[in-house]
Design an enzyme around this catalytic site. Sequence first.
Site, PDB file in Angstrom:
ATOM      1  N   HIS A 196       0.830  -1.202   0.000  1.00  0.00           N
ATOM      2  CA  HIS A 196       0.000   0.000   0.000  1.00  0.00           C
ATOM      3  C   HIS A 196       0.869   1.259   0.000  1.00  0.00           C
ATOM      4  O   HIS A 196       0.628   2.191  -0.760  1.00  0.00           O
ATOM      5  CB  HIS A 196      -0.901  -0.035   1.236  1.00  0.00           C
ATOM      6  CG  HIS A 196      -1.727   1.187   1.370  1.00  0.00           C
ATOM      7  ND1 HIS A 196      -2.837   1.412   0.598  1.00  0.00           N
ATOM      8  CD2 HIS A 196      -1.587   2.282   2.164  1.00  0.00           C
ATOM      9  CE1 HIS A 196      -3.349   2.581   0.923  1.00  0.00           C
ATOM     10  NE2 HIS A 196      -2.605   3.132   1.872  1.00  0.00           N
ATOM     11  N   GLU A 197       1.912   1.242   0.873  1.00  0.00           N
ATOM     12  CA  GLU A 197       2.781   2.422   0.991  1.00  0.00           C
ATOM     13  C   GLU A 197       3.499   2.715  -0.320  1.00  0.00           C
ATOM     14  O   GLU A 197       3.754   3.859  -0.642  1.00  0.00           O
ATOM     15  CB  GLU A 197       3.833   2.211   2.092  1.00  0.00           C
ATOM     16  CG  GLU A 197       3.275   2.085   3.484  1.00  0.00           C
ATOM     17  CD  GLU A 197       2.780   3.415   4.034  1.00  0.00           C
ATOM     18  OE1 GLU A 197       3.294   4.464   3.614  1.00  0.00           O
ATOM     19  OE2 GLU A 197       1.863   3.397   4.875  1.00  0.00           O
ATOM     20  N   LEU A 252       9.812   4.645  14.679  1.00  0.00           N
ATOM     21  CA  LEU A 252       9.862   4.169  16.068  1.00  0.00           C
ATOM     22  C   LEU A 252      10.094   2.659  16.139  1.00  0.00           C
ATOM     23  O   LEU A 252      10.631   2.162  17.125  1.00  0.00           O
ATOM     24  CB  LEU A 252       8.594   4.573  16.820  1.00  0.00           C
ATOM     25  CG  LEU A 252       8.469   6.085  17.098  1.00  0.00           C
ATOM     26  CD1 LEU A 252       7.173   6.395  17.822  1.00  0.00           C
ATOM     27  CD2 LEU A 252       9.662   6.584  17.917  1.00  0.00           C
TER      28      LEU A 252
END
Length: 458
Positions: free
Chosen positions: A215-216, A397
């Site tokens: 998707h990204e 993160l």
Amino acid sequence: MAWRFLGFLLCQLGGGLLGWWLGRESAALVGLVAGAFAWLAADSVRAAAVLRWLREGNQGAAPAMRGPWGEVADRVQRALRMRESQATDAQRRLQDFLAAIQQSPNGVVLLDAQGRIEWCNQTAADQFGFDLKRDLMQQVTNLIRDPSFTAYYHGSSHAREVVIPGSRSTPSLPVKLSLYLHPYGGGRRLLLSRDVTALEQAEVMRRDFVANVSHEIRTPLTVLAGFVETLQNLPLEANERIRYLDLMAQQARRMQTLVGDLLTLSRLEGSPLPGTGEWTPVALLLAQCEQDARALSVALGKSHELRFDRPAGHELAGAPGELASALLNLVSNAVRYTPAGGSIEVAWRMLPDGRGEFSVRDTGPGIAPEHIPRLTERFYRVDRSRSRETGGTGLGLAIVKHVAQRHGAELAIESRPGAGSTFAIRFPASRLRAGPSVSAAQTGTSAPPATESMAGQG
Ligand code: ADP
């Protein structure tokens, strides 16, 4: 036997001689017969003693006597002792075997030909919620009531395993068991169970990860393809072309950053843990961060108040590139999410328990408590559009957490909506030492290079 016969003859002879001495020929014959009876009586007494011992279940030592009855008792006793020792041996081996199956991390259930539970280990009892005493000889299908197990149990082929929820499964903490039925002697069946919760979760995570990555990458690719088509088909003004090419370059950079972060993560997962042979001055790490943070703040057109500690004298053991990357990710998040005019403070301090802490404090929007435990998940974002606008990949993160774990450190997040955030990495005392202080000239030039991903973000 020869001795027995000889004894019999001697008794008769003794009786005959005694008769002869007492009353000549007629008495000799009576003596002979009496001798034979006396031998028979003595023999019967011995036989009765052996029989009594056998009837009493061979309790105690065998009757001590000579001759064939003594030998019979002796041999019976030896044969019984051998049997006893074989039985004890077999019992011990069975106990060892059952103890080994008890220790198995997998569940084992022995079913008889009617499908009743003959025996099961503690793991199976825990996994299926069986009571080890009450449920013995109960029909297994009455206790494991999952329809897919019932169908599998009554089906003709058991070549494939079946996965069902465990007895302790709840919607928030699902437990998955893989069951396998294996037929053995006399229509019996062996039911093996394995906890596959972690495997199933890993599979779900893998699928989610592939879907997220696709998707990204698809979003910037679609935008890029659209611009390419426009450039190919429309006669555009020079300034419009330049604007479009800028937008295309932006999307290409976004993909580059994403691929860089993915490579960083896969390198972190695949490489050996960093040792304690390489020491980096804490001041160098902070100096590099400062440079990059200021550059990013300018690039984003925000004027932040950036305050950086100038700690002297501490060195940190580990992989310098990874450490720089982790710190830079935290600082770049603070810069990206803190609105213009906000302030960001990066500090190093020694904790009372000997650990060392990097902290990045900002006056940004803060994060609601329900998001905090999920921030280090890959692609988890609180504000999707803000993350993308500022060049975020949703992996920063996750990288920080990995680096921290690889260095035995912990990542602590404190934040409240509207009250800013503090991200801290706490390193164990074993990775810290006092080192020479680092001059400003050094910090400006020889900072360790951050890993590829962060170089892309700055
Ligand atoms: P991203 O590339 O989206 O920044 P990260 O893994 O670095 O991904 O961060 C995950 C999410 O945590 C971000 O999308 C953002 O919503 C939130 N976040 C991280 N750092 C901060 C911060 N300093 N202030 C507010 N939100 C933050």
